[in-house]
Scaffold this motif. Structure first.
Motif, mmCIF file in Angstrom:
data_model
loop_
_atom_site.group_PDB
_atom_site.id
_atom_site.type_symbol
_atom_site.label_atom_id
_atom_site.label_comp_id
_atom_site.label_asym_id
_atom_site.label_seq_id
_atom_site.Cartn_x
_atom_site.Cartn_y
_atom_site.Cartn_z
ATOM 1 N N PRO A 755 -8.500 -15.801 -79.690
ATOM 2 C CA PRO A 755 -9.767 -15.786 -78.924
ATOM 3 C C PRO A 755 -10.513 -17.115 -78.966
ATOM 4 C CG PRO A 755 -9.980 -14.513 -80.957
ATOM 5 C CD PRO A 755 -8.532 -14.840 -80.821
ATOM 6 N N LEU A 756 -10.428 -17.831 -80.095
ATOM 7 C CA LEU A 756 -11.118 -19.117 -80.189
ATOM 8 C C LEU A 756 -10.517 -20.143 -79.230
ATOM 9 C CD1 LEU A 756 -11.649 -19.466 -84.063
ATOM 10 C CD2 LEU A 756 -13.357 -18.897 -82.321
ATOM 11 N N SER A 757 -9.191 -20.232 -79.210
ATOM 12 C CA SER A 757 -8.538 -21.205 -78.330
ATOM 13 C C SER A 757 -8.724 -20.815 -76.865
ATOM 14 C CB SER A 757 -7.054 -21.324 -78.681
ATOM 15 O OG SER A 757 -6.401 -20.072 -78.597
ATOM 16 N N TRP A 758 -8.720 -19.511 -76.573
ATOM 17 C CA TRP A 758 -8.969 -19.045 -75.206
ATOM 18 C C TRP A 758 -10.347 -19.516 -74.733
ATOM 19 C CZ3 TRP A 758 -5.996 -15.790 -71.945
ATOM 20 C CH2 TRP A 758 -6.657 -15.351 -70.788
ATOM 21 N N TRP A 759 -11.358 -19.316 -75.573
ATOM 22 C CA TRP A 759 -12.721 -19.716 -75.214
ATOM 23 C C TRP A 759 -12.807 -21.231 -75.016
ATOM 24 C CZ3 TRP A 759 -15.988 -22.909 -78.098
ATOM 25 C CH2 TRP A 759 -17.293 -23.020 -77.616
ATOM 26 N N ALA A 760 -12.209 -21.998 -75.947
ATOM 27 C CA ALA A 760 -12.295 -23.460 -75.866
ATOM 28 C C ALA A 760 -11.616 -23.988 -74.609
ATOM 29 C CB ALA A 760 -11.674 -24.086 -77.115
ATOM 30 N N MET A 761 -10.449 -23.469 -74.272
ATOM 31 C CA MET A 761 -9.728 -23.979 -73.110
ATOM 32 C C MET A 761 -10.381 -23.511 -71.806
ATOM 33 S SD MET A 761 -7.895 -25.846 -74.742
ATOM 34 C CE MET A 761 -7.319 -26.686 -73.277
#
Length: 813
Positions: A755-761
């Motif tokens: 979820p963190l990488s999804w939000w950042a990208m």
């Protein structure tokens, strides 16, 4: 103590080697990125009093549509000079065209110059840098004056002439017939690589017609305008806001009335027009406006690289902590014996910290060796030569700082942890690692793989976005198109030249135009419907009758231009975006007024509409575009040539021979349109390449730590593995036993990272008008990749343990 420390390190060679390599690679990555960040942040800092130099940008917001220009209209500079006393110097910089130049003493030696800028005579009052010969106040005051950088002077007249001071006063002959003499009035140092201003020649602005440099067209944002603010002004609080307020008054007094806009009505409608001051030193990293001189850097990317540097060194530090605490069972007896012999806890803490500092110091030295190669590799990927400007003395200081900080922070927890052991327990074999020790180690492993999975996800998304840039249908076909930069050499003989090119079987079509896709800037003209009061700025260029076919641009309605048809000289082709922007219903046959009230005012009939195509990068949506028939060679023009698929070499040879036949002795400058267009995405391509490199390094460091941890797990469970094998356990089951706990940690890391990488990208993709869709499988693929890497790392060490003879493991019992 140093002798004891060294013996202890050699006694634990595997841990020592893994820590040394991991820290060295992490520090090298940190040093390389730090050097790159320093280079990017140093742009334009070398000018004298650079903090007092500003560029004037233009901002428009009309009916909710915003546009930011890196340029301003021609008359603004003179008005600032007259009405804003705080501006002690103002100058304009303008790219006019390419030039064919020859030294006065060697007419056979011709060069095509593509970085020639016309500047006001006040240039060196604003940009205080590098003038070796010449008076900065008068060096550009006379028509046809030229200031040469050192490298250009050497190219034309030789190194010896430059060293003897035999340059000023000489002449360079311009034009294809060498008929225009330019007098060299000054010599300057080359612009450093970390300057947003890059040029081969500076020529005096008053060499050009008055209607260009002294016109009063306030809607023509074409000139980069810079000013130096007085030292007295910047010492006052709120000076910048006061200066921009004066610029707002100039908008109301000059710009809006010129465009037939009532000030009160314009403002009350929610519209805005402003001239904004941008610090010179901010341009490279914070400016990506229309009509930039060249693609700039990106502060976001610099921050991302900085974050990668910190994460990489952090992962290396985690390895040190994990491997040190994992050795607890091996070093517990050592601690117990030393305590029984009288060693105090502070003494043991100092010893373990000394070990950490020695490893960190050796890693820092090794990192400096690694950094040179990594810097060169990174420079190649970024297409930036910052290796030459690398400050190795400051790099040594940073390495020393890393040695102290990383050595202390990595060693402090293991030192306190190991020195805490009670001698009575460890000597009786009663010491056991607590659940908190294992929890801390597991937490650090999870954190490492959260970072690794996040980096893999980011690399994948960035790569997919770059692929979109390169593969998306643009509305024209950029492949197999050669672009010749024509400095008005081939003018009236254009049709004959095209016919000569088309004689070759591998050349499909050729055309002339004064614009092509992929330029940094496009000319703009004001258009309005007959009967309307308001004109609208629209991108504009001219093409001949073969241009649409050459680039395979599709007509949506109406017809193309026709050669030899006099009526088409007042014809106009719009794109679909222009039709919607101008509010045209059934546009074919209707008329528009171009540049009403100016010398080039025209009444033009709309004869065709083309489907939208991307002139600019996919960072921006398609803008309104108006196309006229190619008639003059006032500005720089281009010859585009479509080649047949296959080997282009024969066609290129024919182009070169044809050029020399038509323009003997004039250099031919050409390139491929797809390569040129892809330069618009250089920043993203660089990011993808470097991200992949440092992601790989971070994963490599994490795997070193994982390899060390599984080594200690195997060593601690040797007897258990032996018993299991005697009882019939297979090699596969042993591998599963050893890898199960670590793969569970990778799974936990995935649940956090996804979820963190999804939000950042998702946030990163918001920067693009055209972007890929994020899919659920992207972070999943990153998690599977991290799991596979972990399995391979674990298997490399576990395989020998699973295959070992169980008798060897039980022999001590």
């Amino acid at each position: 103590m140093l002798k004891i420390t060294w013996r202890s390190l050699l006694k634990n060679k595997l841990t020592f080697g893994l820590n040394l390599l991991g820290l060295a690679v992490g520090m090298a990555a940190f040093l390389t990125i730090a050097q790159y960040m320093k280079f990017e942040l140093s742009y334009d800092q070398f000018y004298g009093d650079a903090d007092r130099v500003f560029r004037v940008n233009t901002f428009w917001s009309i009916d909710g549509e915003e546009e930011r220009y890196a340029t301003a209209p021609p008359p603004l500079a003179e008005v600032i000079r007259e009405e804003i006393p705080e501006a002690e110097a103002v100058c304009r910089v303008f790219y006019w065209s390419d030039f064919t130049m020859r030294p006065e003493n060697d007419f056979e030696n011709a060069y095509r110059e593509t970085e020639v800028y016309a500047v006001d005579e006040s240039f060196f009052e604003v940009f205080d840098f590098g003038l070796i010969e010449g008076d900065p106040k008068t060096v550009l005051s006379e028509p046809t004056s030229v200031v040469l950088p050192r490298s250009a002077a050497i190219k034309y007249f030789g190194k010896e002439a430059v060293e003897r001071g035999n340059i000023v006063g000489r002449r360079i002959m311009g034009g294809k017939d060498a008929g225009t003499p330019w007098t060299i009035t000054g010599l300057m140092e080359d612009q450093p690589a970390n300057s947003h201003l890059q040029f081969e020649f500076l020529v005096s602005a008053n060499s050009y017609p008055d209607d260009l440099y002294r016109n009063q067209i306030w809607s023509w944002n074409v000139m980069h305008t810079y000013l130096r603010v007085s030292e007295k002004a910047v010492a006052e609080a709120g000076w910048k806001a006061q200066l921009e307020e004066l610029l707002d008054q100039i908008v109301d007094k000059y710009a809006l009335p010129f465009m037939d806009q009532g000030v009160a009505e314009f403002r009350n409608s929610g519209n805005r027009m402003e001239y904004l001051l941008q610090p010179l030193t901010d341009i490279h990293l914070t400016s990506n406006y229309l009509r930039e001189m060249r693609p700039n850097g990106n502060m976001t990317y610099v921050k991302v690289f900085g974050l990668i540097a910190l994460l990489t060194i952090f992962i290396a530090g985690i390895n040190f902590v994990n491997l040190a605490t994992a050795q607890a069972s091996r070093r517990a007896r050592e601690v117990g014996v030393k305590k029984v012999m009288g060693a105090s806890r502070p003494l043991l803490i100092r010893q373990f910290l000394a070990e950490s500092m020695v490893v960190s110091g050796l890693a820092a030295g090794l990192a400096l060796i690694f950094t040179k190669g990594l810097t060169r590799l990174t420079g190649n990927l970024l297409d930036v030569s910052f290796l030459e400007s690398a400050d190795w003395s400051s790099m040594g200081l940073i390495a020393a700082g890393l040695w102290l900080v990383v050595g202390f922070l990595s060693g402090i927890y293991p030192a306190f942890y190991l020195s805490w052991f009670r001698p009575a327990e460890v000597l009786k074999g009663q010491h056991r690692s607590g659940w908190s020790d294992t929890a801390i180690r597991n937490g650090l492993v999870v954190f490492q793989f959260v970072l690794s999975i996040g980096l893999i996800t980011a690399s994948l998304v960035i790569k997919k976005q770059v692929d979109l840039f390169q593969d998306k249908q643009l509305g024209f076909t950029k492949e197999q198109v050669v672009v010749i930069e024509n400095d008005r050499e081939i003018e009236e003989r254009g049709p004959a030249f095209k016919e000569e090119l088309r004689r070759h079987p591998d050349i499909i079509q050729a055309s002339f135009s004064n614009g092509i896709p992929g330029l940094n800037t496009y000319q703009r003209r004001d258009f309005k419907k007959e009967g309307d009061e308001v004109s609208w700025g629209v991108d504009w260029y001219q093409i001949d009758e073969d241009h649409l076919e050459t680039l395979e641009i599709e007509l949506q309605a109406g017809r193309n231009f026709r050669a030899g048809t006099s009526a088409d000289s007042t014809g106009l082709i719009l794109n679909e975006a222009a039709v919607a922007y101008l509010g045209l219903d059934k546009p074919i046959g209707k008329y528009l007024i171009k540049n009403e009230g100016t010398e080039d005012e025209e009444r033009l009939e709309i004869i065709g509409v083309v489907r939208d195509f991307n002139l600019e990068s996919l960072h921006h949506k398609v803008k309104p575009l108006a196309i006229q028939y190619f008639q003059g060679f006032v500005f720089k023009d281009y010859i585009t040539v479509r080649l047949a698929a296959g080997n282009p070499r024969a066609a290129i040879d024919h182009i070169e021979k044809s050029w020399q036949a038509f323009e003997p002795g004039v250099p031919l400058r050409y390139g491929f349109l797809d390569v040129r267009y892809d330069q618009l995405y250089k920043g993203e391509t660089r990011l993808a390449n470097v991200f992949a490199l440092f992601t790989g390094l971070a994963i490599f460091i994490a795997c070193l730590g994982l390899f060390g941890l599984i080594t200690f797990v195997v060593a601690r469970r040797t007897k258990e593995i032996g018993i299991r094998k005697i009882l019939g356990a297979s090699t596969q089951s042993i591998l599963q036993l050893l890898s199960r706990d670590f793969l569970l940690l990778v799974g936990i890391a995935f649940l956090i990272a996804a979820p963190l990488s999804w939000w950042a990208m998702q946030r990163w993709l918001e920067n693009f008008a055209y972007r890929i869709e994020l899919h659920w499988w992207m972070p999943l693929l990153a998690g599977l990749a991290a799991s596979l890497i972990a399995v391979i790392t674990i298997s490399l060490r576990s395989w020998s343990a699973a295959r070992a003879n169980p008798v060897d493991g039980l022999r001590d019992e």
